[in-house]
Design an enzyme around this catalytic site. Structure first.
Site, mmCIF file in Angstrom:
data_model
loop_
_atom_site.group_PDB
_atom_site.id
_atom_site.type_symbol
_atom_site.label_atom_id
_atom_site.label_comp_id
_atom_site.label_asym_id
_atom_site.label_seq_id
_atom_site.Cartn_x
_atom_site.Cartn_y
_atom_site.Cartn_z
ATOM 1 N N ALA A 2 -19.217 52.929 -0.790
ATOM 2 C CA ALA A 2 -18.321 52.546 -1.812
ATOM 3 C C ALA A 2 -17.167 52.097 -1.232
ATOM 4 O O ALA A 2 -16.795 52.863 -0.086
ATOM 5 C CB ALA A 2 -18.412 53.359 -2.937
ATOM 6 N N GLY A 22 -22.559 54.814 -0.205
ATOM 7 C CA GLY A 22 -23.324 53.961 -0.975
ATOM 8 C C GLY A 22 -24.084 53.059 -0.179
ATOM 9 O O GLY A 22 -25.163 52.499 -0.790
ATOM 10 N N GLU A 28 -27.358 54.904 0.276
ATOM 11 C CA GLU A 28 -28.012 55.089 -1.191
ATOM 12 C C GLU A 28 -28.555 53.730 -1.479
ATOM 13 O O GLU A 28 -29.707 53.587 -2.162
ATOM 14 C CB GLU A 28 -26.759 55.376 -2.051
ATOM 15 C CG GLU A 28 -26.437 57.067 -1.922
ATOM 16 C CD GLU A 28 -25.134 57.337 -2.804
ATOM 17 O OE1 GLU A 28 -24.230 56.512 -2.767
ATOM 18 O OE2 GLU A 28 -24.901 58.254 -3.517
ATOM 19 N N GLU A 36 -19.740 61.682 1.915
ATOM 20 C CA GLU A 36 -18.763 61.954 0.501
ATOM 21 C C GLU A 36 -18.188 63.225 0.686
ATOM 22 O O GLU A 36 -16.850 63.487 0.211
ATOM 23 C CB GLU A 36 -19.585 61.920 -0.666
ATOM 24 C CG GLU A 36 -19.935 60.475 -0.896
ATOM 25 C CD GLU A 36 -21.209 59.816 -0.327
ATOM 26 O OE1 GLU A 36 -21.779 60.544 0.502
ATOM 27 O OE2 GLU A 36 -21.794 58.891 -0.590
HETATM 28 N N1 DAK Z 1 -14.408 51.370 1.977
HETATM 29 C C1 DAK Z 1 -13.385 50.447 2.259
HETATM 30 N N2 DAK Z 1 -13.242 49.616 3.199
HETATM 31 C C2 DAK Z 1 -13.925 50.046 4.189
HETATM 32 C C3 DAK Z 1 -15.230 51.091 3.973
HETATM 33 C C4 DAK Z 1 -15.169 51.808 2.938
HETATM 34 N N3 DAK Z 1 -16.240 52.517 2.585
HETATM 35 N N4 DAK Z 1 -15.572 51.274 5.218
HETATM 36 C C5 DAK Z 1 -14.797 50.240 6.277
HETATM 37 N N5 DAK Z 1 -14.028 49.650 5.644
HETATM 38 C C6 DAK Z 1 -13.141 48.558 6.210
HETATM 39 C C7 DAK Z 1 -11.870 49.561 7.025
HETATM 40 O O1 DAK Z 1 -10.944 49.920 6.149
HETATM 41 C C8 DAK Z 1 -11.464 48.195 7.862
HETATM 42 O O2 DAK Z 1 -10.567 47.669 7.012
HETATM 43 P P1 DAK Z 1 -8.988 47.059 7.513
HETATM 44 O O3 DAK Z 1 -8.491 47.928 8.296
HETATM 45 O O4 DAK Z 1 -9.596 46.036 8.940
HETATM 46 O O5 DAK Z 1 -8.523 46.193 6.465
HETATM 47 C C9 DAK Z 1 -12.507 47.530 7.937
HETATM 48 O O6 DAK Z 1 -13.705 48.104 6.948
HETATM 49 C C10 DAK Z 1 -13.393 47.749 9.306
HETATM 50 O O7 DAK Z 1 -13.560 49.247 9.583
HETATM 51 P P2 DAK Z 1 -13.014 50.049 10.554
HETATM 52 O O8 DAK Z 1 -11.824 49.363 11.353
HETATM 53 O O9 DAK Z 1 -12.703 51.611 10.255
HETATM 54 O O10 DAK Z 1 -14.270 49.705 11.568
HETATM 55 P P3 DAK Z 1 -14.925 51.237 12.841
HETATM 56 O O11 DAK Z 1 -15.719 50.394 13.664
HETATM 57 O O12 DAK Z 1 -13.602 51.485 13.411
HETATM 58 O O13 DAK Z 1 -15.443 52.035 11.782
HETATM 59 C C11 DAK Z 1 -16.777 53.126 10.127
HETATM 60 C C12 DAK Z 1 -16.574 51.883 11.073
HETATM 61 C C13 DAK Z 1 -18.017 52.684 9.143
HETATM 62 C C14 DAK Z 1 -17.298 54.460 11.254
HETATM 63 C C15 DAK Z 1 -15.526 53.321 9.359
HETATM 64 O O14 DAK Z 1 -15.125 52.095 8.689
HETATM 65 C C16 DAK Z 1 -15.803 54.419 8.447
HETATM 66 O O15 DAK Z 1 -15.705 55.612 8.605
HETATM 67 N N6 DAK Z 1 -15.837 53.834 7.097
HETATM 68 C C17 DAK Z 1 -15.797 54.710 5.893
HETATM 69 C C18 DAK Z 1 -17.388 55.072 6.110
HETATM 70 C C19 DAK Z 1 -17.590 56.014 4.775
HETATM 71 O O16 DAK Z 1 -17.002 57.223 4.728
HETATM 72 N N7 DAK Z 1 -18.186 55.449 3.579
HETATM 73 C C20 DAK Z 1 -18.789 56.449 2.559
HETATM 74 C C21 DAK Z 1 -17.845 55.891 1.539
HETATM 75 S S1 DAK Z 1 -18.055 57.246 0.030
HETATM 76 C C22 DAK Z 1 -19.186 58.093 -7.075
HETATM 77 C C23 DAK Z 1 -19.571 56.664 -6.785
HETATM 78 C C24 DAK Z 1 -19.718 56.192 -5.405
HETATM 79 C C25 DAK Z 1 -19.741 57.048 -4.460
HETATM 80 C C26 DAK Z 1 -19.439 58.500 -4.595
HETATM 81 C C27 DAK Z 1 -19.055 58.970 -5.707
HETATM 82 N N8 DAK Z 1 -18.844 58.580 -8.283
HETATM 83 C C28 DAK Z 1 -18.378 58.029 -9.216
HETATM 84 C C29 DAK Z 1 -19.088 60.022 -8.371
HETATM 85 C C30 DAK Z 1 -19.774 56.528 -3.120
HETATM 86 C C31 DAK Z 1 -18.999 57.075 -2.201
HETATM 87 C C32 DAK Z 1 -19.021 56.482 -0.824
HETATM 88 O O17 DAK Z 1 -19.862 55.546 -0.287
#
Ligand code: DAK
Length: 259
Positions: free
Chosen positions: A64, A109, A112, A132
């Site tokens: 997400a 997400g 998921e 998360e």
């Molecule tokens: N959200 C927003 N932007 C994201 C993103 C994300 N999840 N993942 C990557 N990006 C963006 C980065 O910010 C970056 O943008 P710029 O800086 O270039 O503008 C671009 O994509 C490229 O990413 P990186 O530069 O970080 O690329 P790397 O190869 O260095 O790293 C990575 C790749 C996947 C390891 C890293 O991007 C990363 O850790 N991303 C976040 C992964 C993550 O934590 N995903 C889970 C998100 S939490 C809920 C509803 C929904 C959810 C929970 C609760 N409720 C309402 C209760 C769901 C939660 C989630 O999904």
């Protein structure tokens, strides 16, 4: 749809989450487009199988959108979770079979979303995880519910509590994916699988999906009745007549007509 591309190849459709600049992260607009995708595919009686993948080389869906979520209050968070859950549930209950071709990061997400599909296959650079708790939240698009159903509660709890990502080989070992392919071969493998599924009687395949999904939510006495009714319904189809006649006449069946 801007953030989800849809391509039809015969009876197989390929949908691509298309926001590569943010690793296909799911913001509200992407969720809206996924919702529209499911409606479009459902309304098209000619699509027998759907493949879902991500644009670019690195990610299926990296989660997400953290930037969009970061400022939410509790009520807004719940509403965002409901929005995602509604779309994913709609995808999960789409009558036709769905295959997630996971071509890179499938985090939060993204993991998921893949679990809302019937079948998951991935490339050898895929990474799965529910990060998360490391961000101060719970999984919010069904992760706490679908991951334990798929891989068992013990391993699901370990992955969710620890927020540890796993690579493709471990995802295969724990049963999160059915197969791993070299990156360049993933889509061909997904299409081959989809074509194999699409060559079988579509009404019967849909009935199997409904029997499995509905049956898993019922206790066994009720579950076998669900199967009996769907089994019976197949005998009202032309494809059952042709499939069985072809067997008895020792010939290949004609292409199934989806009726
Ligand atoms: N959200 C927003 N932007 C994201 C993103 C994300 N999840 N993942 C990557 N990006 C963006 C980065 O910010 C970056 O943008 P710029 O800086 O270039 O503008 C671009 O994509 C490229 O990413 P990186 O530069 O970080 O690329 P790397 O190869 O260095 O790293 C990575 C790749 C996947 C390891 C890293 O991007 C990363 O850790 N991303 C976040 C992964 C993550 O934590 N995903 C889970 C998100 S939490 C809920 C509803 C929904 C959810 C929970 C609760 N409720 C309402 C209760 C769901 C939660 C989630 O999904």
């Amino acid at each position: 749809m801007i953030h989800v591309l849809l391509e039809k190849k015969g009876h197989v459709a390929v949908a691509t989450v298309n926001r590569p600049q943010a690793l296909n992260a799911l913001n509200s607009e992407v969720l809206d487009d996924l919702n529209e995708l499911v409606d479009t595919v459902k309304a098209d009686g000619d699509i027998y199988a759907l493949i879902l993948t991500g644009a670019g080389e690195k990610a299926f869906v990296a989660g997400a959108d953290i930037a969009q979520m970061s400022g939410l209050n509790a009520a807004e968070g719940e509403a965002f979770g409901k929005k995602g859950n509604d779309v994913f549930r709609k995808l999960e209950t789409l009558p036709i079979p769905t295959i997630a071709a996971v071509n890179g990061y499938a985090l939060g997400g993204g993991c998921e979303l893949s679990m809302a599909c019937d079948i998951r296959i991935c490339s050898d650079n895929a990474v799965f995880g529910q990060p998360e708790t490391g961000l101060g939240i719970t999984p919010g698009f069904g992760g706490t519910q679908r991951l334990p159903r798929l891989i068992g509660p013990g391993m699901a709890k370990q992955l969710i509590y620890s927020a540890r990502n796993i690579k493709a080989d471990e995802a295969l070992r724990v049963g999160l994916v059915n197969a791993v392919y070299p990156t360049g071969e993933l889509m061909a493998a997904a299409e081959k699988l989809a074509l194999t599924i699409a060559s079988n009687a579509p009404v019967a395949v849909r009935a199997c999906k409904k029997a499995i999904n509905d049956g898993l939510e019922a206790e066994m006495d009720a579950a076998v009745v669900i199967e009996e009714k769907l089994f019976g319904s197949c005998f009202a189809t032309e494809d059952q007549k042709e499939g069985m006649a072809a067997f008895l006449e020792k010939r290949k069946h004609e292409p199934y007509q989806n009726r």
